[in-house]
Motif scaffolding. Structure first.
Motif, PDB file in Angstrom:
ATOM      1  N   PHE A 194       0.853  -1.182   0.000  1.00 28.20           N
ATOM      2  CA  PHE A 194       0.000   0.000   0.000  1.00 28.20           C
ATOM      3  C   PHE A 194       0.882   1.224   0.000  1.00 28.20           C
ATOM      4  CE2 PHE A 194      -3.654   2.312  -0.236  1.00 28.20           C
ATOM      5  CZ  PHE A 194      -3.844   3.233   0.772  1.00 28.20           C
ATOM      6  N   ALA A 195       0.769   2.059  -1.019  1.00 24.37           N
ATOM      7  CA  ALA A 195       1.604   3.248  -1.131  1.00 24.37           C
ATOM      8  C   ALA A 195       0.827   4.439  -0.601  1.00 24.37           C
ATOM      9  CB  ALA A 195       1.999   3.474  -2.587  1.00 24.37           C
ATOM     10  N   SER A 196       0.877   4.636   0.698  1.00 25.17           N
ATOM     11  CA  SER A 196       0.144   5.741   1.292  1.00 25.17           C
ATOM     12  C   SER A 196       0.692   6.008   2.676  1.00 25.17           C
ATOM     13  CB  SER A 196      -1.350   5.414   1.354  1.00 25.17           C
ATOM     14  OG  SER A 196      -2.091   6.503   1.869  1.00 25.17           O
ATOM     15  N   ASN A 197       0.107   6.980   3.312  1.00 29.39           N
ATOM     16  CA  ASN A 197       0.456   7.304   4.689  1.00 29.39           C
ATOM     17  C   ASN A 197       0.106   6.119   5.577  1.00 29.39           C
ATOM     18  OD1 ASN A 197       0.628   8.251   7.279  1.00 29.39           O
ATOM     19  ND2 ASN A 197      -0.717  10.003   6.980  1.00 29.39           N
ATOM     20  N   VAL A 198       1.098   5.521   6.226  1.00 28.22           N
ATOM     21  CA  VAL A 198       0.828   4.328   7.018  1.00 28.22           C
ATOM     22  C   VAL A 198       0.097   4.655   8.318  1.00 28.22           C
ATOM     23  CG1 VAL A 198       2.769   3.081   6.047  1.00 28.22           C
ATOM     24  CG2 VAL A 198       3.109   4.420   8.127  1.00 28.22           C
ATOM     25  N   ASN A 199      -0.052   5.959   8.625  1.00 30.22           N
ATOM     26  CA  ASN A 199      -0.850   6.337   9.784  1.00 30.22           C
ATOM     27  C   ASN A 199      -2.348   6.331   9.482  1.00 30.22           C
ATOM     28  OD1 ASN A 199       1.174   7.244  11.888  1.00 30.22           O
ATOM     29  ND2 ASN A 199       1.836   8.448  10.137  1.00 30.22           N
ATOM     30  N   TYR A 200      -2.700   6.260   8.218  1.00 28.93           N
ATOM     31  CA  TYR A 200      -4.088   6.421   7.804  1.00 28.93           C
ATOM     32  C   TYR A 200      -4.758   5.067   7.694  1.00 28.93           C
ATOM     33  CZ  TYR A 200      -8.071   7.884   4.919  1.00 28.93           C
ATOM     34  OH  TYR A 200      -9.334   8.115   4.418  1.00 28.93           O
ATOM     35  N   ASN A 201      -5.722   4.816   8.552  1.00 27.85           N
ATOM     36  CA  ASN A 201      -6.396   3.515   8.571  1.00 27.85           C
ATOM     37  C   ASN A 201      -7.536   3.525   7.557  1.00 27.85           C
ATOM     38  OD1 ASN A 201      -7.450   1.034   9.140  1.00 27.85           O
ATOM     39  ND2 ASN A 201      -8.281   1.596  11.131  1.00 27.85           N
ATOM     40  N   ASN A 202      -7.257   3.059   6.368  1.00 24.99           N
ATOM     41  CA  ASN A 202      -8.272   3.054   5.315  1.00 24.99           C
ATOM     42  C   ASN A 202      -8.406   1.685   4.677  1.00 24.99           C
ATOM     43  OD1 ASN A 202      -5.833   3.035   4.044  1.00 24.99           O
ATOM     44  ND2 ASN A 202      -6.315   4.629   2.557  1.00 24.99           N
ATOM     45  N   THR A 203      -8.296   0.641   5.484  1.00 24.42           N
ATOM     46  CA  THR A 203      -8.496  -0.712   4.976  1.00 24.42           C
ATOM     47  C   THR A 203      -9.972  -0.905   4.623  1.00 24.42           C
ATOM     48  OG1 THR A 203      -6.704  -1.553   6.346  1.00 24.42           O
ATOM     49  CG2 THR A 203      -8.281  -3.158   5.520  1.00 24.42           C
ATOM     50  N   PRO A 204     -10.276  -1.474   3.468  1.00 28.22           N
ATOM     51  CA  PRO A 204     -11.679  -1.704   3.123  1.00 28.22           C
ATOM     52  C   PRO A 204     -12.327  -2.706   4.074  1.00 28.22           C
ATOM     53  CG  PRO A 204     -10.229  -2.789   1.553  1.00 28.22           C
ATOM     54  CD  PRO A 204      -9.364  -1.925   2.412  1.00 28.22           C
ATOM     55  N   LEU A 205     -13.645  -2.637   4.159  1.00 27.92           N
ATOM     56  CA  LEU A 205     -14.382  -3.531   5.036  1.00 27.92           C
ATOM     57  C   LEU A 205     -14.206  -4.982   4.600  1.00 27.92           C
ATOM     58  CD1 LEU A 205     -17.706  -1.495   5.346  1.00 27.92           C
ATOM     59  CD2 LEU A 205     -15.857  -1.633   7.028  1.00 27.92           C
ATOM     60  N   ASN A 206     -14.124  -5.858   5.585  1.00 27.54           N
ATOM     61  CA  ASN A 206     -14.101  -7.304   5.347  1.00 27.54           C
ATOM     62  C   ASN A 206     -12.954  -7.741   4.454  1.00 27.54           C
ATOM     63  OD1 ASN A 206     -16.578  -7.611   6.824  1.00 27.54           O
ATOM     64  ND2 ASN A 206     -17.662  -6.872   4.998  1.00 27.54           N
TER      65      ASN A 206
END
Length: 418
Positions: free
Chosen positions: A136-148
């Motif tokens: 995942f190429a993004s801010n690792v502080n940002y919790n944006n995992t999709p549901l399920n």
């Protein structure tokens, strides 16, 4: 729409608007035949053969409709990145293509599904157990995992019988604790585990956004940074006109390393390819050999936008170029598959002719090279089988190649594999 590899790697660097001049020193020689063994793939990435001889393929997916945010990819203004569970693992067995694991996290441009990020690589250990790397190429502080779905930025052990994943290493959380090299311009940490290889009981992972290589035992212990690859300073290729950019333009710029492929050499040392960060200068990508103390030395240089590498049983090294020219400027996505013999002789097995936006390679049990192509877009990704039995040597080149050292201590035996 043809889009950039750098966008889905999301490399931390400062953007400067200009063009690149120059011609790659790798001369294409179309000598090897190829065939298509898989097609219709969504942002195709890593490849690996399982113990039964089946080919396994990771697909980063086409995103979804969750957590849509304005894209930070300046190559596609006014677009949105959306998240979903469209990532998958596809298997080619007895000529049949089927997805054997679905529901993996995916982020991609909406609605075209291009530049996907998610399932990035798959490998098998010596017992035949499969492992999956999700980037995942993004801010690792940002919790944006999709549901399920599984979480981003982790190495998982896979059970295809039950469809379950067991986390081996949480690389994103490790970044938060150790604060390695990858920093976005706003100061946030960056991480994108892109590829890995397994030797004995240890996995070696290239983090493209972090500019480093990690190792972890397959039981989940001893997650550590093996090395951080250095960036480079280059001359600003073509300065924009003062009218286009009234701010002072630097004569020199810093280019990130961006490690991609990792492989174990005949000398048991670790070899790592680099993409290089924006503007992906032609001829500036290298292959590094990692010394026992973690020091990176150049094994071969003069490449452009490398995404993967692998050794065959004869000690030949194969390097894969995503594109032979800077994608954002030239509009040409033709890639190349290049063989480097133990004596340093280079041979281009395939350049263009169906090989474009090339993202991964592996050596098959039959000795052929299997390559992921059209890996930055949805629905059209393919895997090519390249027959390297007929090839034409490159002309002599000024590009330096350092031959494999004889008698050099084994990096893996001394440092990692016990």
């Amino acid at each position: 729409m043809r889009l950039s590899l750098l966008s889905f790697l999301a490399i931390p660097f400062t953007f400067i608007t200009f063009c690149v001049a120059g011609v790659s020193e790798i001369k294409p020689v179309k000598a090897a035949s190829f065939s298509v063994v898989a097609e219709g793939l969504d942002n195709v990435r890593g490849l690996s053969f399982g113990p039964d001889g089946s080919l396994y393929i990771t697909e980063a997916g086409v995103g979804g409709n969750q957590l849509c945010t304005p894209s930070l990819k300046e190559s596609v203004p006014n677009q949105f990145d959306c998240i979903g569970t469209s990532g998958a693992i596809t298997r080619i067995k007895d000529g049949k293509q089927e997805r054997v694991l679905t529901g993996l996290p995916s982020q991609a441009l909406s609605p075209i599904g291009a530049q996907g990020v998610g399932a990035s690589d798959i490998q098998f250990d010596r017992s035949g157990n499969p492992y999956l790397l999700i980037g995942f190429a993004s801010n690792v502080n940002y919790n944006n995992t999709p549901l399920n779905s599984p979480n981003w930025g982790q190495l998982y052990k896979v059970d295809f019988n039950t469809g379950t994943l067991t986390s081996i290493a949480d690389i994103s959380s490790y970044k938060l604790v150790t604060n390695p090299n990858g920093i976005f311009p706003n100061g946030d940490l960056a991480s994108n585990p892109y590829t890995f290889t397994i030797q004995g009981d240890t996995a070696y992972i290239a983090d493209a956004a972090g500019d480093d290589v990690l190792s972890v035992k397959l039981d989940g212990s001893n997650l550590t940074t093996v090395t951080t690859l250095p960036g480079q300073t280059i001359t600003n290729p073509i300065l924009p006109s003062p009218e286009a950019s009234p701010a002072p333009i630097p004569q020199e710029i810093q280019v990130a390393s961006v490690p991609t492929g990792v492989a174990i050499g005949p000398d048991q040392a670790l070899y790592v390819s680099q993409l290089t960060g924006f503007p992906s200068p032609e001829g500036k990508a290298s292959i590094f050999r990692i010394e026992p103390d973690g020091k990176a030395t150049v094994y071969a240089d003069g490449f452009t936008q490398l995404t993967d590498l692998s050794f065959d049983s004869k000690g030949n090294l194969y390097a894969l170029q995503f594109a032979n020219q800077p994608f954002y400027n030239k509009g040409n996505f033709d890639g190349s598959l290049i063989q480097i013999a133990p004596d340093g002789t280079r041979t281009t097995l395939l350049s263009g002719n169906g090989l474009e936006s090339a993202t991964a390679l592996t050596i098959g049990p039959d000795g052929a090279i299997y390559v992921s192509t059209k890996g930055d877009r949805a629905g059209v990704g393919q895997v090519l089988r390249v027959d390297n039995s007929a090839k034409v040597p490159e002309p002599s080149s000024a590009i330096a190649v350092i031959a494999l050292g004889v008698g050099v201590g084994s990096f893996l035996k001394r440092k990692r594999c016990g």
